[in-house]
Write an enzyme that holds these catalytic residues in place. Structure first.
Site, short mmCIF file in Angstrom:
data_model
loop_
_atom_site.label_atom_id
_atom_site.label_comp_id
_atom_site.label_asym_id
_atom_site.label_seq_id
_atom_site.Cartn_x
_atom_site.Cartn_y
_atom_site.Cartn_z
N ARG A 80 0.80 -1.22 0.00
CA ARG A 80 0.00 0.00 0.00
C ARG A 80 0.84 1.27 0.00
O ARG A 80 0.61 2.18 -0.78
CB ARG A 80 -0.91 0.08 1.25
CG ARG A 80 -2.29 -0.45 1.04
CD ARG A 80 -2.80 -0.98 2.35
NE ARG A 80 -1.90 -2.04 2.78
CZ ARG A 80 -2.00 -3.31 2.39
NH1 ARG A 80 -2.98 -3.67 1.62
NH2 ARG A 80 -1.13 -4.22 2.77
N THR A 81 1.78 1.36 0.92
CA THR A 81 2.43 2.65 1.10
C THR A 81 3.19 3.05 -0.16
O THR A 81 3.05 4.17 -0.65
CB THR A 81 3.37 2.61 2.33
OG1 THR A 81 2.59 2.16 3.44
CG2 THR A 81 3.93 3.98 2.63
N LYS B 237 25.54 -3.24 -1.38
CA LYS B 237 27.01 -3.12 -1.48
C LYS B 237 27.58 -2.41 -0.27
O LYS B 237 28.79 -2.17 -0.19
CB LYS B 237 27.37 -2.32 -2.73
CG LYS B 237 26.90 -2.90 -4.03
CD LYS B 237 27.35 -1.97 -5.16
CE LYS B 237 26.78 -2.39 -6.50
NZ LYS B 237 27.02 -1.35 -7.52
N ARG C 218 11.31 4.09 3.23
CA ARG C 218 10.99 3.12 4.28
C ARG C 218 12.24 2.32 4.57
O ARG C 218 12.92 1.84 3.65
CB ARG C 218 9.87 2.19 3.83
CG ARG C 218 9.70 1.01 4.76
CD ARG C 218 8.47 0.21 4.46
NE ARG C 218 7.27 0.92 4.83
CZ ARG C 218 6.06 0.39 4.81
NH1 ARG C 218 5.89 -0.86 4.43
NH2 ARG C 218 5.01 1.09 5.16
N HIS D 33 5.32 6.16 11.52
CA HIS D 33 4.79 6.00 10.16
C HIS D 33 3.80 7.13 9.93
O HIS D 33 2.58 6.92 9.90
CB HIS D 33 4.12 4.63 10.04
CG HIS D 33 3.78 4.19 8.65
ND1 HIS D 33 3.80 5.04 7.56
CD2 HIS D 33 3.40 2.98 8.17
CE1 HIS D 33 3.44 4.37 6.48
NE2 HIS D 33 3.19 3.11 6.82
C1 NCD Z 1 1.94 -0.86 8.24
C2 NCD Z 1 3.45 -0.66 8.36
O1 NCD Z 1 4.18 -0.87 7.39
O2 NCD Z 1 3.85 -0.27 9.44
N1 NCD Z 1 1.52 -1.04 6.92
C3 NCD Z 1 1.27 0.03 6.14
O3 NCD Z 1 2.12 0.81 5.83
N2 NCD Z 1 -0.01 0.24 5.78
C4 NCD Z 1 1.39 -1.86 9.18
C5 NCD Z 1 1.97 -3.23 9.16
O4 NCD Z 1 2.86 -3.57 8.39
O5 NCD Z 1 1.46 -4.03 9.96
#
Ligand code: NCD
Length: 307
Positions: free
Chosen positions: A51-52, A80, A101, A129
């Site tokens: 999703r993100t 590397k 991320r 997040h």
């Molecule tokens: C979450 C995350 O990555 O922290 N997912 C997301 O970005 N929607 C929640 C999760 O992974 O459980």
């Protein structure tokens, strides 16, 4: 130049403006189709995501911009041994804004210090997040019409769940918000949330084990996945993974106007039989995620709303 590393990087007023912009985007999507023409978003994902990352990419494409990036550490020079600081310095030459991320807490902050372009934290380990929080705020505001005067139950892995930490930090700034923290003893919120955020702001909260007992008083139930990838040993994960499973029976205990949110991915913690309940809002939440990311990209790039 501004970054988005933590929900507190934006004041309550700024979040309000951002959510209003996101809501305008939701209702007039085509009017925003060219506001980021010629701009490039880099998505630097050292950890898995559906999703993100796709929501960021879709957001930029809907604004008329372009995207580039990588979706695993293995396919970048991290494999590397390149540092995050060097990677972002490089990416600053190719893109106008970056969403990152990374499994290590604080990595987005490190990147922002070396960056010449705005950095958005798309999840740093078990820490924060913030764009999921913007998504959650937009969902709550759209469904209930408010962000104040409510009781929010957060259930599951409150220790490693970064979406939980960010949501609590953001919600304590609204009047009369109470929290019911539902978790097994091993997965309670970390002390920096309990002491430095909840207690420090004199917020009413309780920590409980039973989801059933908490259900009747909740206006929002925020379910979370037990974060397998943050456990040090598999036995603990196996013992704790099915601590809570929301099903139709449990939903009978809830208010008629309670909403269930989940950042997704779901594993076992919400039975699919709940999906057809009108109070299940987790797929609607996904849709809102794209609008808030569009609004955030515009805000950080200082792109004006179309007339
Ligand atoms: C979450 C995350 O990555 O922290 N997912 C997301 O970005 N929607 C929640 C999760 O992974 O459980």
């Amino acid at each position: 130049m501004r970054h988005m590393l933590n929900p507190l990087d934006f004041s309550v007023e700024e979040i309000d403006q951002l959510l209003s912009l996101a809501s305008d985007i939701e209702h007039h999507l085509s009017q925003y189709a060219h506001v980021c023409d010629g701009k490039i978003l880099a998505t630097l994902f050292y950890e898995p995501s559906t999703r993100t990352r796709l929501s960021f990419e879709s957001a930029m494409l809907h604004l008329g911009g372009s995207v580039l990036g990588f979706s695993s550490a293995n396919s970048s020079s991290a494999a590397k041994g390149e540092s995050v600081a060097d990677t972002i310095r490089t990416v600053s030459c190719y893109a106008d804004i970056a969403a990152m991320r990374h499994p290590k807490e604080g990595s987005a902050l490190v990147a922002s210090m070396a960056s010449n372009i705005p950095v958005i934290n798309a999840g740093d380990g078990g820490h924060q997040h913030p764009t999921q929080t913007l998504t959650d705020l937009m969902t709550i505001r759209s469904l209930t019409g408010r962000l104040d005067n409510m009781t929010i139950g957060l259930c599951g892995d409150l220790k490693f769940g970064r979406t939980v930490h960010s949501l609590i930090e953001a919600m304590v700034r609204y009047p009369n918000v109470k929290f019911v923290l539902i978790a097994p003893d091993e997965l309670k919120v970390p002390s920096y949330i309990r002491d430095d955020v909840l207690k420090a702001h004199n917020i009413e909260f309780k920590e409980v084990n039973s989801l059933d007992a908490a259900m009747p008083e909740l206006d929002i139930l925020y379910m979370t996945r037990v974060q397998k990838e943050r456990f040090f040993n598999e036995e603990d994960y196996i013992r704790l993974k099915d601590s809570y499973i929301l099903n139709k029976e449990k939903m009978k205990l809830a208010k008629d106007n309670m909403f269930v949110l989940h950042p997704l991915p779901r594993v076992n913690e919400i039975s699919t039989e709940v999906d057809s309940d009108p109070r299940a809002a987790y797929f609607k939440q996904v849709q809102y995620g794209m609008y808030v990311r569009m609004a955030l990209i515009m805000t950080l790039l200082e792109v004006q709303k179309p007339c």
